[in-house]
Design an enzyme around this catalytic site. Structure first.
Site, short mmCIF file in Angstrom:
data_model
loop_
_atom_site.label_atom_id
_atom_site.label_comp_id
_atom_site.label_asym_id
_atom_site.label_seq_id
_atom_site.Cartn_x
_atom_site.Cartn_y
_atom_site.Cartn_z
N THR A 135 -46.74 2.46 -46.94
CA THR A 135 -46.06 1.17 -47.07
C THR A 135 -44.75 1.30 -47.85
O THR A 135 -44.59 2.23 -48.66
CB THR A 135 -47.02 0.20 -47.82
N ASP A 136 -43.86 0.34 -47.66
CA ASP A 136 -42.61 0.31 -48.46
C ASP A 136 -42.89 -0.08 -49.91
O ASP A 136 -42.03 0.09 -50.78
CB ASP A 136 -41.58 -0.64 -47.83
N GLU A 137 -44.10 -0.60 -50.17
CA GLU A 137 -44.38 -1.09 -51.53
C GLU A 137 -44.43 0.04 -52.57
O GLU A 137 -44.31 -0.22 -53.76
CB GLU A 137 -45.69 -1.90 -51.55
N LYS A 165 -51.56 3.61 -52.93
CA LYS A 165 -50.91 4.15 -51.73
C LYS A 165 -49.94 5.27 -52.13
O LYS A 165 -49.85 6.29 -51.46
CB LYS A 165 -50.18 3.06 -50.97
#
Ligand code: NAD
Length: 352
Positions: A135-137, A165
């Protein structure tokens, strides 16, 4: 191509879209390993019920014996790992499950992949890939004028979800550098589209609006996310699997930055148009602002230049066309999706 792939988490939102798309477009068999947590819904794959190319196995990516057996029995050419606890709010309430699935689970999966790949020879060994969906998070948050995240952006995760992640991304990277495992990592922006569990922003807003319930928007609604239609994500993953360079990371996003309030207003306008007889129109009047989530990242934005230039991937949908497809899909299938989920929650003894 007849050698199967293993897809983990293939009964979840993105995973089930990926499996359906893979069978339709590539056609080689899929071994779908999913624990069926609250967010997994096998009905997403009803269309493949009689299709011998889809083989579902209920189980945990952290179950080393099971994973080893699947590798030995099916001799996959790739693993695509979607399996994860995925909801930020839940990670704030109970981070332990995120550590278990997203870090320990991925470690176990990597270990078994390494064992399997280590014993391969010839083309089987050269062709094998471990693709980790992230994810971009993991990159943290951006200010209003910061450039979007490139693959070189330092990791700065702010929630237990994004930290878990980020940890798995680091493990995947380390397995390449230490053991030579042919890995690929993708970091994607927020997805929307069919089959999403209704706790997430877009289905939640659609369901609430149709029932005339409030549309809860965190804080003042100015948090910005970069939105991508789920099938564009699935196509990008296929492309990375096909042509990505091992050991590399590919950012996936559509350059569709929107504030949460803009997203909800877009949904309301589409519902006004598509449900003209609703007593709850105009749906925008249902919007209410609620206390922000702790540590809420302000802005995410993805720079997908590398994926576009190296692999020729572009999203097929714009934000407007993807949102329209999505709202139509929930209008046609939402009740069925909700009934299946309610039934499963009862079976699993989960609260409402
Ligand atoms: P989801 O919660 O809808 O699906 C996750 C699936 O994984 C479920 O079917 C669940 O049963 C399964 N699962 C969970 N733990 C497992 C375990 N230990 N073993 C086997 N199966 C397990 O999530 P999603 O939105 O489809 O996200 C899929 C992946 O994509 C995640 O890794 C997430 O981090 C990543 N991602 C999601 C988004 C997004 O906007 N949804 C964006 C970028 C990346």
């Amino acid at each position: 191509m007849t050698q199967p792939i293993i897809v983990t988490g293939g009964a979840g939102f993105i995973g089930s879209n990926f499996v359906l798309d893979w069978i339709a477009e590539v056609g080689s068999p899929v071994i779908n390993l999913d624990r069926l947590t609250y967010s997994g819904n096998l009905h997403n794959l009803d269309g493949l019920a009689d299709d011998p190319r889809h083989h579902f196995v209920q189980g945990d990516i952290g179950d080393r014996e099971l994973v080893r057996r699947l590798f030995e029995e099916h001799r996959p050419r790739a693993v695509v790992n979607f399996a994860a606890e995925s909801h930020v709010d839940r990670s704030i309430d109970s981070p332990g499950e995120f550590i278990q699935s997203n870090i320990v689970g991925v470690f176990n999966l990597l270990e078994e992949a390494r064992r399997y790949w280590g014993a391969l020879t010839g083309e089987e060994r050269t062709d094998f890939r471990f693709l980790h969906v992230s994810t971009d998070e993991v990159y943290g948050t951006l200010g209003p004028t910061d450039p979007p995240f490139t693959e070189c952006h330092p990791y700065a995760p702010n929630s237990p979800y994004s930290a878990s992640k980020a940890s798995s991304d680091h493990l995947v990277r380390a397995y390449h550098h230490t053991y030579g495992l042919p890995v690929l990592t993708t970091n994607c922006s927020n997805n929307y589209g069919p089959y999403q569990f209704p706790e997430k922003l877009i289905p939640l807003m659609i369901f609430n609006a149709l029932e005339g319930k409030g549309l809860p928007v965190y804080g003042d609604g100015t948090n910005i996310r970069d939105w991508l239609y789920v099938l564009d994500h699935c196509r990008a993953i296929r492309r990375v699997l096909e042509a990505g360079r091992t050991g590399e990371t590919y950012n996936i996003g559509g350059n569709f930055e929107k504030t949460n309030l803009e997203v909800v207003k877009t949904l309301c306008a589409l519902l006004d148009e598509l449900v003209p007889d609703s007593p709850h129109r105009p749906f925008e009047s249902l919007i209410e602002f609620v206390t922000d989530r702790p540590g809420h990242d302000w802005r995410y934005a993805i720079d997908p230049t590398k994926t576009r230039d190296e692999l020729g991937w572009e999203p097929a949908e714009t934000f407007d066309s993807g949102m329209r497809k999505t709202v139509k899909w929930y209008l046609e299938n939402g009740e069925r999706l909700r009934a299946q989920i309610d039934h499963d929650r009862e079976r699993l003894g989960l609260g409402g």
